[in-house]
Structures are given as C-alpha cells and as structure tokens.
Design an enzyme around this catalytic site. Structure first.
Site, PDB file in Angstrom:
ATOM      1  N   GLU A 154       0.802  -1.235   0.000  1.00  0.00           N
ATOM      2  CA  GLU A 154       0.000   0.000   0.000  1.00  0.00           C
ATOM      3  C   GLU A 154       0.831   1.281   0.000  1.00  0.00           C
ATOM      4  OE1 GLU A 154      -2.816  -0.470   3.216  1.00  0.00           O
ATOM      5  OE2 GLU A 154      -3.510  -2.385   2.435  1.00  0.00           O
ATOM      6  N   GLU A 259      -6.291 -10.472  -1.114  1.00  0.00           N
ATOM      7  CA  GLU A 259      -7.103 -10.218   0.096  1.00  0.00           C
ATOM      8  C   GLU A 259      -8.569 -10.142  -0.294  1.00  0.00           C
ATOM      9  OE1 GLU A 259      -5.645  -6.851   2.312  1.00  0.00           O
ATOM     10  OE2 GLU A 259      -3.552  -7.391   2.005  1.00  0.00           O
TER      11      GLU A 259
HETATM   12  O1  G3I Z   1      -4.914  -7.242  19.100  1.00  0.00           O
HETATM   13  C1  G3I Z   1      -5.624  -6.082  19.532  1.00  0.00           C
HETATM   14  C2  G3I Z   1      -6.336  -6.345  20.819  1.00  0.00           C
HETATM   15  O2  G3I Z   1      -5.389  -6.604  21.811  1.00  0.00           O
HETATM   16  C3  G3I Z   1      -7.189  -5.115  21.177  1.00  0.00           C
HETATM   17  O3  G3I Z   1      -7.903  -5.365  22.336  1.00  0.00           O
HETATM   18  C4  G3I Z   1      -8.144  -4.789  20.040  1.00  0.00           C
HETATM   19  C5  G3I Z   1      -8.969  -3.552  20.313  1.00  0.00           C
HETATM   20  O4  G3I Z   1      -9.139  -2.740  19.182  1.00  0.00           O
HETATM   21  O5  G3I Z   1      -7.379  -4.577  18.876  1.00  0.00           O
HETATM   22  C6  G3I Z   1      -6.614  -5.697  18.473  1.00  0.00           C
HETATM   23  O6  G3I Z   1      -5.906  -5.364  17.330  1.00  0.00           O
HETATM   24  C7  G3I Z   1      -6.638  -5.247  16.146  1.00  0.00           C
HETATM   25  C8  G3I Z   1      -6.048  -6.223  15.137  1.00  0.00           C
HETATM   26  O7  G3I Z   1      -6.672  -6.046  13.893  1.00  0.00           O
HETATM   27  C9  G3I Z   1      -6.200  -7.685  15.557  1.00  0.00           C
HETATM   28  O8  G3I Z   1      -7.539  -8.020  15.653  1.00  0.00           O
HETATM   29  C10 G3I Z   1      -6.519  -3.828  15.629  1.00  0.00           C
HETATM   30  O9  G3I Z   1      -7.210  -2.949  16.507  1.00  0.00           O
HETATM   31  C11 G3I Z   1      -7.114  -3.728  14.258  1.00  0.00           C
HETATM   32  O10 G3I Z   1      -6.844  -2.431  13.714  1.00  0.00           O
HETATM   33  C12 G3I Z   1      -6.478  -4.766  13.356  1.00  0.00           C
HETATM   34  O11 G3I Z   1      -7.089  -4.691  12.098  1.00  0.00           O
HETATM   35  C13 G3I Z   1      -6.410  -5.297  11.029  1.00  0.00           C
HETATM   36  C14 G3I Z   1      -6.109  -4.241   9.965  1.00  0.00           C
HETATM   37  O12 G3I Z   1      -5.506  -4.876   8.848  1.00  0.00           O
HETATM   38  C15 G3I Z   1      -5.149  -3.169  10.476  1.00  0.00           C
HETATM   39  O13 G3I Z   1      -3.863  -3.650  10.559  1.00  0.00           O
HETATM   40  C16 G3I Z   1      -7.316  -6.367  10.451  1.00  0.00           C
HETATM   41  O14 G3I Z   1      -7.456  -7.427  11.398  1.00  0.00           O
HETATM   42  C17 G3I Z   1      -6.717  -6.914   9.159  1.00  0.00           C
HETATM   43  O15 G3I Z   1      -7.680  -7.726   8.507  1.00  0.00           O
HETATM   44  C18 G3I Z   1      -6.367  -5.771   8.211  1.00  0.00           C
HETATM   45  O16 G3I Z   1      -5.742  -6.303   7.068  1.00  0.00           O
HETATM   46  C19 G3I Z   1      -5.371  -5.353   6.063  1.00  0.00           C
HETATM   47  C20 G3I Z   1      -4.141  -5.900   5.374  1.00  0.00           C
HETATM   48  O17 G3I Z   1      -3.134  -6.149   6.316  1.00  0.00           O
HETATM   49  C21 G3I Z   1      -3.659  -4.907   4.315  1.00  0.00           C
HETATM   50  N1  G3I Z   1      -4.700  -4.569   3.381  1.00  0.00           N
HETATM   51  C22 G3I Z   1      -5.964  -4.131   3.967  1.00  0.00           C
HETATM   52  C23 G3I Z   1      -6.444  -5.183   4.971  1.00  0.00           C
HETATM   53  C24 G3I Z   1      -7.775  -4.804   5.519  1.00  0.00           C
HETATM   54  O18 G3I Z   1      -7.653  -3.621   6.243  1.00  0.00           O
END
Ligand code: G3I
Length: 365
Positions: A154, A259
């Site tokens: 990205e 994805e």
């Molecule tokens: O692990 C913490 C947890 O400890 C906490 O209590 C909770 C509260 O918000 O958050 C948890 O972390 C979250 C994590 O996912 C694991 O579930 C983050 O907030 C959340 O922002 C994160 O979201 C991920 C997102 O990327 C941001 O990195 C999504 O699961 C994941 O599907 C998404 O994947 C991305 C690809 O990497 C890149 N392309 C877009 C795609 C979709 O956004």
C-alpha cells in the site's frame, strides 16, 4: 459411573469428529482449482494455534496458501528497537510446513501498524536503520520458510503518486526499490511481491506499473504483484481487473488476488485504507439478523463473474487468497464501522458453503 465432565468431553469429541467428517463432504476449493492457481486464506492467532480441530481440518481441506492477517506486521513482530517477537510467526511457518500450505509473509514495509517506537523517531538515519534492520532480520529469518513476501504494501495514493508515509518522507522516492533490494539479499529463496488495494483502477495501476518498472530498471528482483481485491457487491470493476491482469503480466510478473472479499454492507467510499472510518447510523448494519436472498444471489453472481475471469487468465494468475476463512472472521465486521454483521466470503459463520461457493465450484466442472 462416568462423571458429567467426562460425558461432556466424550460428546464434544463425537461432535468434533462428526464436524470434521461433515466438512470432508464439502468440495475442496484447493483441489478444484489445483491446476489453475493456489487458493489462500488469511489466518488469525486462534487458527494458527489450531485451538479448534474442526477449524484446522476445514482450513487444511479448503486452502493451499495462507497469509497471516496481522502477526507479521512490524508493530507485532518488531515491538521494540532491538526487540522482535517471532513466536506467532514461527507457529505459522510450522502450520504451513505441517499442512502443506504455502505461506505468504505479510508484510515487510507498510505505513500502518508500525511499532509505537517509530513515532518518537525523527531522523533519517534512524528510520533507515530501522528499515534496514527490520527487513534483514525478518526476511532473513524466514528465507525459504515462507513461499513469498509482500515486500511493500500500500505505498500508493489513489492518483498513482507515492503515499506520504514515514518511509517516503525520510528515505525518499527510492525506498521501494531499496526494500526489494534488501529483501532479495535477505530472502533469496522466497518470492517477492508488491501488494496494494485499488491497483486495478487506471490511475493507481499506472503508478503501480511505474514502481515496478523502476525496481526492474535497477536490476532488482520483483516476482509478482498483488491486487488485494476488497470490492463491493454489484460493483465489481471487471474490465479494470482484466486490463490489470494483462498489463501486470506483460511486465513479466505473476499476478495474485491477495485479500479477496466482497462487501455487502453500505459504505460511502471504496478501498481498504484502515485509517478511514465511517460514522454508524441506523442504516449501517442492515443484515444483523440474516442476509436477504437478493443480496445472497448478488454475491453469488459477483463471485461467479470474478472466478470466470480468473480462470480465463489462469496462466497469469498464481494465487487467489480470501481475506478470512469464513464470514465471522472477516475484518469487515469491524471496519469501517465496529460491530457490524458482514457476509463477504464464500463460507458462512458455521463454515457452511454459501450460494457463491456453489457457483464458484460449478465453474470447475
Ligand atoms: O490485538 C488487539 C487487541 O489486543 C485489542 O484489544 C483490540 C482492540 O481494538 O485490537 C486488536 O488489534 C486489532 C487487530 O486487527 C487484531 O484483531 C486492531 O485494533 C485492528 O486495527 C487490526 O485490524 C487489522 C487491519 O488490517 C489493520 O492492521 C485487520 O485485522 C486486518 O484484517 C487488516 O488487514 C489489512 C491488510 O493487512 C492490508 N490490506 C488491507 C487489509 C484490511 O484492512
């Protein structure tokens, strides 16, 4: 006499065995598309740790490739300047080895989910040191143990210009080529990809092609390009997708859909910028108690059209990865609005095939 807990345990085991046996009766995506391309999924911690034998059996039956949904992102794998946490990534690699599933490392360089300590760094030298050490250490550890890397994720804006990330700000325009050069050195046995969303759209695609050509002109290795494929029901950009497959393949690259999911819930913008959010209102979670048949059918029509296109260009496509195993796992339940009920994948919350799955499988007959 048998205790209640022993009886419950036995019952659970019978249910587990029955569940596993039932899942074996569902056609296998990875087998059906075996001669065409790999079929991948994103995996979360629970799945990587094999906490539920039914889920493991289901994943192993359906998928030939896997991408960690979060655990290889810099913020998690590299939490301190000199501190790495490889525990989950090691488990993922072992999961892949054990179950013959090809792992795509995701991701070495991304502006999002960076370690907290990066925020306190404001010098070019320090950012360069972080960037170099991170790629060397992470890519080096998993060289050949992961099939491939999303080296840079990205890096582009919608108009095809480079995103003003911390890397662009401190390292300049060449940082993407540099990331691939470092990855090539550290991970000579793994394939190297550029990955983005909306890079099937003409302007962003042109920017993506410029990035790829720059890497190639520097004699640095890039093996493929990932089109993430976060699309919307009834609005698939099929012409742009086809044009992109042709144009990226013409550069000598493998093309992947990395994805894939098709959103059915209301959204007022496209793409997958995790920084973007939407305010919840009464209309934002319309299918909390079930998906209407009309939408279910639209999803089926869309997936059918998409896989028809993928099959038409199977000589250029090496992998199609869904962003999640089933609807319950999808990030779209929590983005861009938290706590919604989304239905973007081929399997429902109980791992049962949806009409979209049947349509996709029917194409292989
Ligand atoms: O692990 C913490 C947890 O400890 C906490 O209590 C909770 C509260 O918000 O958050 C948890 O972390 C979250 C994590 O996912 C694991 O579930 C983050 O907030 C959340 O922002 C994160 O979201 C991920 C997102 O990327 C941001 O990195 C999504 O699961 C994941 O599907 C998404 O994947 C991305 C690809 O990497 C890149 N392309 C877009 C795609 C979709 O956004």
């Amino acid at each position: 006499m048998m205790s209640l807990s022993t009886a419950l345990l036995l019952l659970a085991n019978v249910n587990t065995e029955q569940g596993i046996a039932l899942a074996q009766t569902i056609p296998s995506l990875k087998d059906k598309f075996k001669k065409d391309f790999l079929i991948g999924t994103a995996l979360n911690n629970t799945q990587i740790e094999e906490r539920d034998p039914q889920t493991t059996a289901f994943i192993v039956r359906q998928f030939s490739a896997a991408t960690p949904e979060n655990i290889m992102k810099a913020g998690l794998i590299h939490p301190g300047w000199d501190k790495y946490n490889f525990e989950m990534a090691d488990k993922l690699v072992e999961f892949g080895r054990k179950h013959n599933i090809k792992i795509n490392g995701h991701t070495l360089v991304w502006h999002s989910q960076l370690p907290f300590f990066i925020r306190g760094i404001h010098s070019q030298d320090s950012i360069r040191t972080f960037f170099t050490n991170h790629i060397k250490t992470v890519a080096g550890r998993y060289d050949g143990k992961v099939f491939s890397w999303d080296v840079v994720n990205e890096a582009l804006n919608e108009d095809g210009t480079l995103r003003k990330s911390v890397f662009l700000q401190y390292l300049g325009d060449d940082y993407i080529t540099e990331a691939f050069r470092l990855a090539q050195r550290a991970s000579p046995k793994s394939e190297l990809y550029y990955n983005d969303y909306n890079n099937e759209q003409p302007a962003k695609r042109a920017g993506c092609i410029a990035v790829i050509k720059k890497i190639q002109a520097a004699n640095v290795r890039i093996d493929g390009v990932g089109i993430q494929g976060h699309w919307h029901a009834g609005r698939l950009p099929l012409k742009d997708i086809e044009e992109s497959i042709l144009q990226y393949a013409a550069l000598g690259l493998k093309v992947m859909f990395t994805e894939l999911d098709i959103e059915v819930l209301p959204r007022n913008f496209q793409g997958a910028d995790v920084g973007q959010r939407m305010v919840a209102n009464e209309q934002s979670n319309p299918y909390a108690s079930g998906l209407p048949d009309s939408v279910q059918q639209q999803l089926a029509v869309d997936y059918e059209a998409l896989f028809k296109l993928f099959l038409k260009h199977k000589d250029k496509i090496s992998r199609v990865t869904f962003w999640g195993v089933n609807d319950g796992d999808s990030w779209l339940n929590n983005w861009p609005v938290r706590g919604r009920t989304s239905y973007p994948l081929l399997f429902d919350r109980n791992n049962q095939p949806k009409p979209a799955f049947e349509k996709v499988i029917a194409l292989t007959k």
